[in-house]
Design an enzyme around this catalytic site. Structure first.
Site, PDB file in Angstrom:
ATOM      1  N   VAL A  64      11.306  -7.158   9.281  1.00 27.88           N
ATOM      2  CA  VAL A  64      12.468  -6.267   9.373  1.00 27.88           C
ATOM      3  C   VAL A  64      12.218  -5.276  10.505  1.00 27.88           C
ATOM      4  O   VAL A  64      11.131  -4.693  10.601  1.00 27.88           O
ATOM      5  CB  VAL A  64      12.695  -5.519   8.040  1.00 27.88           C
ATOM      6  N   MET A 108       0.837  -1.204   0.000  1.00 27.59           N
ATOM      7  CA  MET A 108       0.000   0.000   0.000  1.00 27.59           C
ATOM      8  C   MET A 108       0.872   1.254   0.000  1.00 27.59           C
ATOM      9  O   MET A 108       0.398   2.338   0.356  1.00 27.59           O
ATOM     10  CB  MET A 108      -0.931  -0.006   1.211  1.00 27.59           C
ATOM     11  N   HIS A 127       9.377  -3.496   3.163  1.00 26.47           N
ATOM     12  CA  HIS A 127       8.976  -3.735   1.779  1.00 26.47           C
ATOM     13  C   HIS A 127      10.201  -4.053   0.928  1.00 26.47           C
ATOM     14  O   HIS A 127      10.167  -4.930   0.062  1.00 26.47           O
ATOM     15  CB  HIS A 127       8.265  -2.513   1.198  1.00 26.47           C
ATOM     16  N   GLY A 138       5.024 -10.242   4.087  1.00 24.79           N
ATOM     17  CA  GLY A 138       5.861 -10.101   5.279  1.00 24.79           C
ATOM     18  C   GLY A 138       5.250 -10.796   6.482  1.00 24.79           C
ATOM     19  O   GLY A 138       4.042 -10.739   6.688  1.00 24.79           O
ATOM     20  N   GLN A 139       6.128 -11.408   7.272  1.00 24.08           N
ATOM     21  CA  GLN A 139       5.661 -12.079   8.475  1.00 24.08           C
ATOM     22  C   GLN A 139       5.121 -11.082   9.491  1.00 24.08           C
ATOM     23  O   GLN A 139       4.357 -11.434  10.381  1.00 24.08           O
ATOM     24  CB  GLN A 139       6.824 -12.853   9.088  1.00 24.08           C
TER      25      GLN A 139
HETATM   26  P1  PAJ Z   1       1.483  -3.043   3.405  1.00 26.18           P
HETATM   27  O1  PAJ Z   1       1.147  -2.730   4.831  1.00 26.18           O
HETATM   28  O2  PAJ Z   1       2.013  -1.941   2.544  1.00 26.18           O
HETATM   29  O3  PAJ Z   1       2.537  -4.206   3.415  1.00 26.18           O
HETATM   30  C1  PAJ Z   1       2.969  -4.778   2.211  1.00 26.18           C
HETATM   31  C2  PAJ Z   1       3.789  -6.008   2.529  1.00 26.18           C
HETATM   32  O4  PAJ Z   1       4.957  -5.633   3.263  1.00 26.18           O
HETATM   33  C3  PAJ Z   1       2.997  -6.989   3.432  1.00 26.18           C
HETATM   34  O5  PAJ Z   1       3.202  -8.304   2.997  1.00 26.18           O
HETATM   35  C4  PAJ Z   1       3.604  -6.736   4.793  1.00 26.18           C
HETATM   36  O6  PAJ Z   1       3.512  -7.839   5.669  1.00 26.18           O
HETATM   37  C5  PAJ Z   1       5.047  -6.434   4.419  1.00 26.18           C
HETATM   38  N1  PAJ Z   1       5.721  -5.718   5.510  1.00 26.18           N
HETATM   39  C6  PAJ Z   1       5.337  -4.577   6.130  1.00 26.18           C
HETATM   40  N2  PAJ Z   1       6.191  -4.250   7.114  1.00 26.18           N
HETATM   41  C7  PAJ Z   1       7.147  -5.207   7.131  1.00 26.18           C
HETATM   42  C8  PAJ Z   1       8.316  -5.433   7.934  1.00 26.18           C
HETATM   43  N3  PAJ Z   1       8.672  -4.617   8.925  1.00 26.18           N
HETATM   44  N4  PAJ Z   1       9.053  -6.537   7.664  1.00 26.18           N
HETATM   45  C9  PAJ Z   1       8.706  -7.389   6.660  1.00 26.18           C
HETATM   46  N5  PAJ Z   1       7.615  -7.221   5.867  1.00 26.18           N
HETATM   47  C10 PAJ Z   1       6.853  -6.140   6.101  1.00 26.18           C
HETATM   48  O7  PAJ Z   1      -0.063  -5.537   3.855  1.00 26.18           O
HETATM   49  C11 PAJ Z   1      -0.505  -4.734   3.048  1.00 26.18           C
HETATM   50  O8  PAJ Z   1       0.196  -3.627   2.646  1.00 26.18           O
HETATM   51  C12 PAJ Z   1      -1.867  -4.909   2.386  1.00 26.18           C
HETATM   52  O9  PAJ Z   1      -2.741  -5.549   3.290  1.00 26.18           O
HETATM   53  C13 PAJ Z   1      -1.817  -5.669   1.048  1.00 26.18           C
HETATM   54  C14 PAJ Z   1      -1.289  -7.100   1.218  1.00 26.18           C
HETATM   55  C15 PAJ Z   1      -0.957  -4.915   0.030  1.00 26.18           C
HETATM   56  C16 PAJ Z   1      -3.266  -5.762   0.465  1.00 26.18           C
HETATM   57  O10 PAJ Z   1      -3.824  -4.511   0.309  1.00 26.18           O
END
Ligand code: PAJ
Length: 281
Positions: A176, A30, A37, A147-148
């Protein structure tokens, strides 16, 4: 890097890749991108010939009192990060294109979407599943990366992919974190300097829980209480849930006999943070 806004064009590009025998990795986001990300993008680039990142702030996964309008949008920085990570395509569809007038089909997620985050945010996982299904059908990736950090989301996406036989492999990447352990999140930017310090307590509590299990504690209530007590020491933090759950069903366990996941949702001021840690006894 190509920036594609139209769904048709995205489909055409992906068709072209497939015709040339190239595998497609997909990282749905998003926006408001950070290194969490970035790590998904790098995982995708290692595994696939080409990678598509989507940025779409999905209105259907926000509740009426949630922060859809307030969700951070920063297209320029996001595009720069994707370029640095050498992504092939940045796909940024509009809400009107994804949900055109008359759009009336939704994925209903079962019990797994109704507990924890789903209990606090009714309809949230239906919105997530629906948009992920729509995006999968546009990009038709070979592998999709999640992401987990959003543990329940990975369970929901895995369930949907299996239940509907989507021909895509789901890969989950580790969370992360910042130096103090705070999981990177686009919502962290809403924390004041004081709140930012307090926010470190989520990871401390998860580690406390892990430590207790490591010391041989098998009573889930005792582990939960240890996490809760630590968070209660921070007056600015308000616990929404702190649980020890089964990895797949997310049901709370009473006795810790196999791998479990510790899950937390905590409000720091007006900002709601979630985090989790899988633990092996
Ligand atoms: P968003 O919050 O932008 O996250 C996108 C992806 O990045 C997700 O799979 C999330 O788990 C991962 N992510 C976020 N922060 C993280 C971190 N600190 N470490 C590892 N991975 C991380 O999640 C969404 O968007 C939405 O729900 C989406 C799947 C895009 C559907 O609209």
């Amino acid at each position: 890097m190509k920036i594609i806004k139209s769904i048709r064009q995205m489909q055409k590009w992906a068709d072209g890749q497939r015709r040339r025998g190239k595998s497609i990795g997909f990282v749905p986001t998003m926006g408001a991108l950070h290194d969490g990300h970035g790590s998904l993008m790098r995982a995708a680039a290692r595994r696939c010939d080409s990678v598509v990142v989507s940025i779409f702030v999905n209105p259907t996964q926000f509740g009426p009192n949630e922060d859809y309008a307030r969700y951070p949008r920063d297209a320029e920085n996001d595009a720069a990060l994707c370029r640095r990570e050498k992504m092939d395509v940045l796909f940024m569809p509009t809400a009107e294109a994804v949900y055109p007038e008359g759009h009336d089909t939704k994925i209903r997620v079962g019990r797994i979407g109704e507990v924890l985050e789903g209990a606090v945010r009714p309809g949230h996982f239906s919105g997530v599943a629906t948009v992920v299904a729509i995006l999968f059908e546009i990009v038709r990736p070979d592998v999709a990366f999640f992401g987990q950090k959003d543990y329940q989301q990975t369970v929901v996406v895995n369930r949907m992919t299996r239940d509907l036989n989507f021909p895509v492999k789901i890969v989950v990447s580790p969370t992360v974190r910042e130096k103090d352990g705070l999981a990177m999140s686009s919502r962290n930017r809403f924390l004041s300097a004081e709140e930012r310090k307090t926010a470190g307590v989520l990871f401390k509590a998860l580690q406390k829980g892990k430590e207790r299990i490591g010391q041989g504690e098998r009573d889930a209530a005792a582990v939960r209480d240890a996490m809760t007590l630590l968070i209660l020491e921070e007056p600015a933090a308000r616990i929404e849930y702190a649980v020890v759950a089964n990895l797949e069903t997310l049901e709370e366990v009473s006795e810790i006999k196999e791998r479990v996941v510790l899950l937390l949702a905590v409000r720091i001021g007006r900002t709601r943070l979630i985090d989790n840690l899988p633990v092996r006894p």
